[in-house]
Design an enzyme around this catalytic site. Structure first.
Site, PDB file in Angstrom:
ATOM      1  N   ASP A 291      -0.407  29.668   7.414  1.00  0.00           N
ATOM      2  CA  ASP A 291      -0.459  28.200   7.303  1.00  0.00           C
ATOM      3  C   ASP A 291      -0.581  27.840   5.830  1.00  0.00           C
ATOM      4  O   ASP A 291      -1.624  27.387   5.361  1.00  0.00           O
ATOM      5  CB  ASP A 291      -1.655  27.676   8.110  1.00  0.00           C
ATOM      6  CG  ASP A 291      -1.698  26.149   8.176  1.00  0.00           C
ATOM      7  OD1 ASP A 291      -0.770  25.506   7.635  1.00  0.00           O
ATOM      8  OD2 ASP A 291      -2.660  25.608   8.743  1.00  0.00           O
TER       9      ASP A 291
ATOM     10  N   CYS B 138       3.678  22.352   6.773  1.00  0.00           N
ATOM     11  CA  CYS B 138       3.597  20.905   6.561  1.00  0.00           C
ATOM     12  C   CYS B 138       4.759  20.422   5.704  1.00  0.00           C
ATOM     13  O   CYS B 138       4.775  19.279   5.239  1.00  0.00           O
ATOM     14  CB  CYS B 138       2.264  20.531   5.905  1.00  0.00           C
ATOM     15  SG  CYS B 138       2.000  21.315   4.299  1.00  0.00           S
TER      16      CYS B 138
ATOM     17  N   GLN C  72      -8.950  19.420   9.571  1.00  0.00           N
ATOM     18  CA  GLN C  72      -7.744  18.691   9.989  1.00  0.00           C
ATOM     19  C   GLN C  72      -8.076  17.215  10.196  1.00  0.00           C
ATOM     20  O   GLN C  72      -9.049  16.886  10.872  1.00  0.00           O
ATOM     21  CB  GLN C  72      -7.201  19.279  11.288  1.00  0.00           C
ATOM     22  CG  GLN C  72      -6.591  20.661  11.141  1.00  0.00           C
ATOM     23  CD  GLN C  72      -5.209  20.641  10.511  1.00  0.00           C
ATOM     24  OE1 GLN C  72      -4.581  19.595  10.371  1.00  0.00           O
ATOM     25  NE2 GLN C  72      -4.718  21.799  10.124  1.00  0.00           N
TER      26      GLN C  72
ATOM     27  N   GLU D 168      -8.197  33.465   2.294  1.00  0.00           N
ATOM     28  CA  GLU D 168      -8.198  32.102   1.764  1.00  0.00           C
ATOM     29  C   GLU D 168      -8.614  32.113   0.294  1.00  0.00           C
ATOM     30  O   GLU D 168      -9.560  32.814  -0.090  1.00  0.00           O
ATOM     31  CB  GLU D 168      -9.171  31.224   2.581  1.00  0.00           C
ATOM     32  CG  GLU D 168      -9.509  29.876   2.002  1.00  0.00           C
ATOM     33  CD  GLU D 168      -8.293  28.999   1.757  1.00  0.00           C
ATOM     34  OE1 GLU D 168      -8.233  28.369   0.673  1.00  0.00           O
ATOM     35  OE2 GLU D 168      -7.414  28.942   2.632  1.00  0.00           O
TER      36      GLU D 168
ATOM     37  N   CYS E 133       0.845  -1.198   0.000  1.00  0.00           N
ATOM     38  CA  CYS E 133       0.000   0.000   0.000  1.00  0.00           C
ATOM     39  C   CYS E 133       0.879   1.247   0.000  1.00  0.00           C
ATOM     40  O   CYS E 133       1.932   1.270   0.638  1.00  0.00           O
ATOM     41  CB  CYS E 133      -0.908  -0.026   1.227  1.00  0.00           C
ATOM     42  SG  CYS E 133      -1.874   1.478   1.459  1.00  0.00           S
TER      43      CYS E 133
ATOM     44  N   CYS F  38      -8.359  -0.558   7.483  1.00  0.00           N
ATOM     45  CA  CYS F  38      -7.197   0.334   7.543  1.00  0.00           C
ATOM     46  C   CYS F  38      -6.929   0.683   8.993  1.00  0.00           C
ATOM     47  O   CYS F  38      -7.820   1.142   9.716  1.00  0.00           O
ATOM     48  CB  CYS F  38      -7.452   1.597   6.726  1.00  0.00           C
ATOM     49  SG  CYS F  38      -6.088   2.789   6.845  1.00  0.00           S
TER      50      CYS F  38
ATOM     51  N   TYR G 186      -3.958  32.058   4.519  1.00  0.00           N
ATOM     52  CA  TYR G 186      -4.299  30.695   4.097  1.00  0.00           C
ATOM     53  C   TYR G 186      -5.199  30.070   5.175  1.00  0.00           C
ATOM     54  O   TYR G 186      -4.910  29.006   5.723  1.00  0.00           O
ATOM     55  CB  TYR G 186      -3.042  29.850   3.878  1.00  0.00           C
ATOM     56  CG  TYR G 186      -1.975  30.540   3.048  1.00  0.00           C
ATOM     57  CD1 TYR G 186      -1.976  30.446   1.659  1.00  0.00           C
ATOM     58  CD2 TYR G 186      -0.975  31.295   3.650  1.00  0.00           C
ATOM     59  CE1 TYR G 186      -1.004  31.090   0.896  1.00  0.00           C
ATOM     60  CE2 TYR G 186       0.001  31.937   2.895  1.00  0.00           C
ATOM     61  CZ  TYR G 186      -0.019  31.831   1.520  1.00  0.00           C
ATOM     62  OH  TYR G 186       0.941  32.467   0.766  1.00  0.00           O
TER      63      TYR G 186
ATOM     64  N   CYS H  34       1.122   4.105   4.410  1.00  0.00           N
ATOM     65  CA  CYS H  34       2.084   4.213   5.530  1.00  0.00           C
ATOM     66  C   CYS H  34       3.450   3.691   5.098  1.00  0.00           C
ATOM     67  O   CYS H  34       3.556   2.560   4.663  1.00  0.00           O
ATOM     68  CB  CYS H  34       1.611   3.384   6.724  1.00  0.00           C
ATOM     69  SG  CYS H  34      -0.041   3.767   7.271  1.00  0.00           S
TER      70      CYS H  34
END
Length: 452
Positions: A382, A409, A284, A334, A80, A160, A313, A83
């Site tokens: 962000d 991120c 989130q 945004e 997969c 999952c 953002y 992960c």
């Protein structure tokens, strides 16, 4: 030793992890990236790619395992594409992510010594996601996730480990119903068939579940019985929707929406603020860690109640609404009009009146606000993975807020942007990594900069 060639068999010791989670080793100075390799592994590999300065290899045998290597609990691990780090013990995952943030800021950002706070671990290394998107493929409906490095192959996923048992039950029941009722599956070549995607969501603080079926036609009659079966299996199901995507584009968003059961949204709560989550709205995906992340943002902002704050953002307004009670006024900017509509709706639902949400790109809206005389003492940014637009940075430097809180991120673009800001009058005070996505290489971090 000559440069390896494709098909060669080599032995190497992995000494590091690359940004995407691949193992890194060297053979006579030649760099090899090995998917699934861990620092401390001694491996026999088969060369799959050989370039001028580096190559890639596949593991043929683990000769000596890393002391941090564990048995991955998921039967799909390695096949997969989801992960990549299940085989790495969780404390080592955290150390890897913390090191990535430090390395990016020092090497790419060229930043002087700064405080790197210890990474915030997730209390739930599994079962933490409140949203999962599955692809449906035929002929007998398989509902699953894309195979590693293969967008054209979908693995039928029965369960999952990143989602709750409630969401797994909905996944299982949808597959059962699709097969039992002989529902057709969309075929990209012929452009015929019905089912395309399945998205499952859950309000972790409210227990409400949502199922969004993305199909190629508004076949409500065929899907209402499926919705009823989902509700019977999982009584917490508060919303079942049909989104219609009859275009070639393979995206899990529809141009029209039909309510199959319940209501068209569910409710989630973050630190006492309620959010209405619709099928296509952003929220989130790790509720518990999102609360921790936003608490760190609030700490960094250090609001006294009199400040004007800019939330760049701003998405569906989570940061703005959580900071609203501590600020005089907040402006959220945004690009997505749908996200701004969600933010305004969430503000009304919580009786929050000191937030203004504006639609448009930060690079355009921020200078316009400044031209109208708006000044802010604190800015929260962000941005997406690509980081801040250079014109947005230029506008920020002109605005000159006393505090700038950057939520990232992507450590690489964080390092680039913080480096730019440091050269234009800002000082990096501290960086706090947060593990939002255990078992994956993804890293979130909060950086506090102050006007020098």
């Amino acid at each position: 030793m000559a440069k390896p060639r494709r098909g060669d068999t080599l032995e190497l010791v992995v000494d590091d992890l690359a940004f995407g989670g691949e193992g890194v080793g060297r053979v006579d100075g030649y760099v090899m990236f090995v998917r699934g390799g861990l620092p401390g592994d001694r491996l026999r590999i088969t060369v799959t790619e050989a370039r001028g300065r580096y190559g890639r290899g596949a593991i043929a045998a683990v000769l000596t395992p890393s002391p941090d290597r564990v048995e991955a609990p998921c039967p799909y691990f390695g096949r997969c594409g989801g992960c990549r780090l299940q085989h790495l013990v969780y404390p080592a995952q955290l150390a890897f992510k913390e090191k990535q943030v430090r390395d990016c800021l020092t090497r790419l950002g060229g930043l002087a010594p700064f405080e790197l706070r210890p990474i915030v671990p997730a209390p739930e290394p599994y079962g933490y996601r409140n949203k999962m998107e599955f692809t449906v493929v035929g002929p007998e409906p398989a509902v699953g996730l894309h195979a590693a490095e293969r967008y054209d192959v979908v693995l039928d996923i029965e369960r999952c480990l990143l989602q709750s048992e409630t969401m797994n039950a909905l996944l299982d029941e949808f597959r059962r119903q699709a097969r039992a009722r002989g529902l057709s599956v969309w075929d990209q070549q012929s452009e015929r068939g019905l089912l395309r995607f399945l998205t499952v969501r859950e309000g972790r603080r409210t227990g409400q579940a949502m199922v969004n079926v993305v199909a190629a036609a508004p076949d409500v009659e065929a899907l209402v019985p499926v919705a009823e079966a989902l509700k019977a299996r999982v009584p917490a199901t508060a919303s079942v929707l049909l989104n219609v995507n009859d275009k070639k584009a393979s995206v899990a968003i529809g141009s029209e929406e039909h309510l199959l059961l319940g209501r068209d949204q569910i409710t989630e709560s973050l630190d006492g603020v309620s959010f209405q989550v619709s099928a296509n709205s952003f929220f989130q995906t790790n509720t518990v860690q999102a609360e921790r992340l936003f608490a760190i943002v609030a700490e960094a902002c250090a609001l006294q109640g009199h400040e004007t704050v800019l939330d760049l953002y701003s998405g569906t307004g989570a940061i703005s609404l959580l900071l609203a009670q501590s600020a005089a006024h907040i402006y959220g900017i945004e690009l997505s009009a749908a996200a701004v509509a969600d933010a305004m709706r969430n503000a009304r639902a919580n009786a929050i009146e000191n937030c203004t949400f504006l639609t448009g790109g930060v690079r355009h809206v921020l200078p316009s606000l400044m031209n109208e005389g708006v000044r802010a003492q604190v800015v929260v940014a962000d941005p997406p993975r690509a980081g801040l637009d250079p014109k947005a940075i230029s506008a920020l430097v002109t605005l000159a807020p006393a505090r700038l809180v950057y939520v990232s991120c992507n450590p690489a673009t964080l390092a680039r942007d913080v480096g730019d800001l440091a050269r234009q009058g800002y000082r990096l005070q501290w960086v706090q990594p947060v593990d939002m996505f255990p078992q994956t290489p993804h890293i979130e971090a909060v950086a506090l900069l102050s006007r020098a």
